[in-house]
Enzyme design. Structure first.
Site, mmCIF file in Angstrom:
data_model
loop_
_atom_site.group_PDB
_atom_site.id
_atom_site.type_symbol
_atom_site.label_atom_id
_atom_site.label_comp_id
_atom_site.label_asym_id
_atom_site.label_seq_id
_atom_site.Cartn_x
_atom_site.Cartn_y
_atom_site.Cartn_z
ATOM 1 C CB CYS A 290 -0.927 0.000 1.212
ATOM 2 S SG CYS A 290 -2.072 -1.383 1.204
HETATM 3 N N1 LIG Z 1 -2.607 -6.297 1.798
HETATM 4 C C1 LIG Z 1 -3.070 -5.246 2.454
HETATM 5 O O1 LIG Z 1 -2.753 -5.044 3.601
HETATM 6 C C2 LIG Z 1 -4.035 -4.258 1.805
HETATM 7 C C3 LIG Z 1 -4.657 -3.316 2.633
HETATM 8 C C4 LIG Z 1 -5.556 -2.435 2.080
HETATM 9 C C5 LIG Z 1 -5.812 -2.476 0.708
HETATM 10 N N2 LIG Z 1 -5.175 -3.396 -0.090
HETATM 11 C C6 LIG Z 1 -5.526 -3.420 -1.508
HETATM 12 O O2 LIG Z 1 -6.316 -4.568 -1.777
HETATM 13 C C7 LIG Z 1 -6.026 -5.071 -3.077
HETATM 14 C C8 LIG Z 1 -5.630 -6.537 -2.996
HETATM 15 O O3 LIG Z 1 -4.426 -6.634 -2.246
HETATM 16 P P1 LIG Z 1 -3.917 -7.998 -1.631
HETATM 17 O O4 LIG Z 1 -2.871 -7.626 -0.665
HETATM 18 O O5 LIG Z 1 -5.023 -8.856 -1.176
HETATM 19 O O6 LIG Z 1 -3.267 -8.675 -2.943
HETATM 20 P P2 LIG Z 1 -2.792 -10.191 -3.090
HETATM 21 O O7 LIG Z 1 -1.760 -10.199 -4.162
HETATM 22 O O8 LIG Z 1 -2.465 -10.777 -1.765
HETATM 23 O O9 LIG Z 1 -4.092 -10.957 -3.613
HETATM 24 C C9 LIG Z 1 -4.692 -10.708 -4.825
HETATM 25 C C10 LIG Z 1 -5.258 -12.016 -5.372
HETATM 26 O O10 LIG Z 1 -5.946 -11.716 -6.586
HETATM 27 C C11 LIG Z 1 -5.752 -12.809 -7.465
HETATM 28 N N3 LIG Z 1 -6.067 -12.385 -8.826
HETATM 29 C C12 LIG Z 1 -5.362 -11.584 -9.655
HETATM 30 N N4 LIG Z 1 -6.011 -11.424 -10.822
HETATM 31 C C13 LIG Z 1 -7.165 -12.126 -10.721
HETATM 32 C C14 LIG Z 1 -8.269 -12.354 -11.591
HETATM 33 N N5 LIG Z 1 -8.310 -11.816 -12.812
HETATM 34 N N6 LIG Z 1 -9.263 -13.127 -11.148
HETATM 35 C C15 LIG Z 1 -9.233 -13.696 -9.911
HETATM 36 N N7 LIG Z 1 -8.221 -13.531 -9.050
HETATM 37 C C16 LIG Z 1 -7.200 -12.739 -9.451
HETATM 38 C C17 LIG Z 1 -4.304 -13.201 -7.235
HETATM 39 O O11 LIG Z 1 -4.033 -14.510 -7.686
HETATM 40 C C18 LIG Z 1 -4.209 -13.066 -5.716
HETATM 41 O O12 LIG Z 1 -4.522 -14.274 -5.052
HETATM 42 C C19 LIG Z 1 -4.962 -4.156 -3.653
HETATM 43 O O13 LIG Z 1 -5.545 -3.155 -4.418
HETATM 44 C C20 LIG Z 1 -4.331 -3.536 -2.419
HETATM 45 O O14 LIG Z 1 -3.767 -2.274 -2.690
HETATM 46 C C21 LIG Z 1 -4.308 -4.295 0.438
#
Ligand SMILES: NC(=O)c1ccc[n+]([C@@H]2O[C@H](COP(=O)([O-])OP(=O)(O)OC[C@H]3O[C@@H](n4cnc5c(N)ncnc54)[C@H](O)[C@@H]3O)[C@@H](O)[C@H]2O)c1
Length: 452
Positions: A290
């Protein structure tokens, strides 16, 4: 019945399904955000299906396993007993009532937003979209993404000529769209996820109402804003606030080091002010999905409006310089011991981007290891969360976790991530030299410790 009243009936039907915990919820992207969210809905009694293109994740979950350290196997089992399943087959979306998208939003090699995961997901959803479905984007992104990027793909690619409901206008040929940012703070045990208020902005009032009901079923408080763009901007404001304030203390730390002052002592003292001051802490550089990434979504978008976001650029410059400062500090500390960085054995303690979590994304430790290696240091690492570090999008280290049983063999032990499991007294006692980027050795008096 007119198509307008049919739609009003549909909205109230979906709302009551949500309120009774019977709405079928799809969560797309089962990562650090999506999987815990899916489990939360499952715990709330909702029938939940998780979607991911990563087959390994889908198979692990369907076999009752977990791939995220803080999510335990019993939690997955409990969800599975509630009917939770994972799949890669988007056709299963057709029977869902609500679809929540939690896919990554990284930066590309030019430091610009990479929306390919959002567009890819939208293209996969569109052929299966059904009238009256609620689609919510949670991925952090610039203001405008939901309405300018997501909605057009869904409208263009669906089979029924469906349009997103806008204004008061919704008939039987519409679907509902909202944005609601994820605010999770990994590793933070002080606030339960359901106690973190959920900000919601719908494309029209019905979308806001339905999304509010869906989150209200799980979260203790929802906060409605006037549009998806306002909700997208809210998340960016929160993260930019952190990024800029961390840069401020990082810069002041550099000054304090030069002036022989202890920035940690100063922050602690300033924090006693009961109003107008919120503490932020310096470190070896920004990490995680983030804070190092999200602000640049806004600075990129701002250019479209002929606007330069100078605070974001300056904070980025200061924060991204911190790993170089760490490398210089190690070199200077070794120099004091009449040693060169080139050829010295350095143990990096902690590679996760912050304490007590199993997340390596954008971790400053990876940059620091590469910088030290470039200067000829013989670098090892230890991290209880990572038995090995292989190849990522921006690094290729191929290292194995070294045990902590012979700390005396290293010329320098460098604390990058202050995991709670470490016994810092012992680390200082058994090491020749300790460079501490996190104030992890606070309270320990030893000439071996070099604050950094
Ligand atoms: N990790 C955090 O602490 C956090 C906190 C707040 C916001 N966010 C936001 O949340 C969002 C997700 O982050 P995250 O940390 O969970 O990412 P992540 O990489 O852990 O998980 C994302 C998942 O999406 C899957 N994916 C990608 N393309 C796909 C598709 N077309 N269809 C289905 N699945 C698909 C990936 O395989 C993966 O498992 C981002 O925008 C991030 O900025 C994350």
């Amino acid at each position: 019945m007119s198509s307008q009243s049919a739609s009003a009936a549909h909205v109230s039907e979906l709302k009551s399904k949500i309120e009774q915990g019977q709405a079928k919820v799809a969560v797309i992207g089962l990562g650090y955000v999506g999987l815990p969210l899916a489990l939360l809905y499952s715990d709330g009694g909702f029938p939940v299906t998780g979607f991911d293109i990563d087959q390994r994740k889908v198979s692990t979950l369907n076999a009752g396993g977990s791939y995220i350290f803080r999510i335990t196997v019993p939690e997955i089992e409990r969800a599975r007993n509630q009917g939770f399943t994972a799949t890669s087959e988007y056709a299963q979306l057709e029977s869902m009532d609500a679809v929540i998208i939690c896919v990554p939003t990284p930066l590309n090699e030019y430091h610009e937003p990479d929306l390919s995961y959002i567009t890819g997901t939208a293209q996969s959803i569109a052929p299966h979209l059904q009238p009256g479905q609620l689609v919510i984007l949670e991925s952090t992104t610039y203001p405008g993404t939901t309405e300018e990027v997501l909605v057009p793909i869904l409208e263009k690619g669906n089979r029924f000529g469906l349009k997103a409901a806008r204004g008061g206008d919704s008939d039987g040929k519409t679907f509902f769209v909202a944005f609601s940012p994820e605010r999770e703070d990994p590793g933070n045990q002080t606030v339960a996820r359901r106690d973190i208020p959920k900000v919601v902005g719908g494309v029209n009032p019905q979308a806001s109402e339905l999304a509010g009901a869906l989150y209200g079923a799980i979260f203790n408080r929802t906060v409605q804003v006037s549009s998806p763009a306002a909700a997208e901007m809210t998340k960016l404001l929160e993260n930019i606030y952190r990024c800029v304030n961390i840069a401020l203390v990082n810069e002041l730390k550099l000054l304090c080091l030069r002036m022989n002052l202890d920035i940690w002592e100063v922050i602690e003292a300033a924090s006693t002010k009961p109003f107008g001051f919120h503490p932020f802490y310096p470190g070896p550089g920004l990490g995680g999905h983030c804070i190092p990434v999200d602000p640049f979504y806004l600075s990129w978008k701002a250019k479209e409006w002929d606007f330069r976001t100078r605070f974001i650029e300056l904070a980025g410059e200061i924060n991204s310089n911190m790993p170089y400062h760490v490398m210089d500090s190690v070199a200077r500390a070794l120099n004091q011991h009449k040693k060169a960085l080139n050829g010295s054995k350095v143990l990096v303690l902690g590679v996760a981007y912050k304490k007590d979590i199993d997340d390596l994304r954008e971790s400053p430790a990876l940059t620091i290891i590469e910088l030290l290696q470039k200067e000829g240091a013989l670098v090892s690492y230890n991290d209880p969360y990572f038995p090995a570090v292989g190849r990522g999008r921006k690094y290729d280290l191929q290292m194995k976790c070294s045990p902590l049983n012979d700390l005396g063999q290293y010329d320098c032990v460098l604390i990058v991530t202050d995991h709670s499991d470490y016994d810092y007294e012992r680390i200082v006692r058994e090491s020749k030299l300790v460079v501490d980027t996190r104030n992890a050795t606070r309270g320990i008096k030893s000439p071996k410790i070099v604050p950094c």
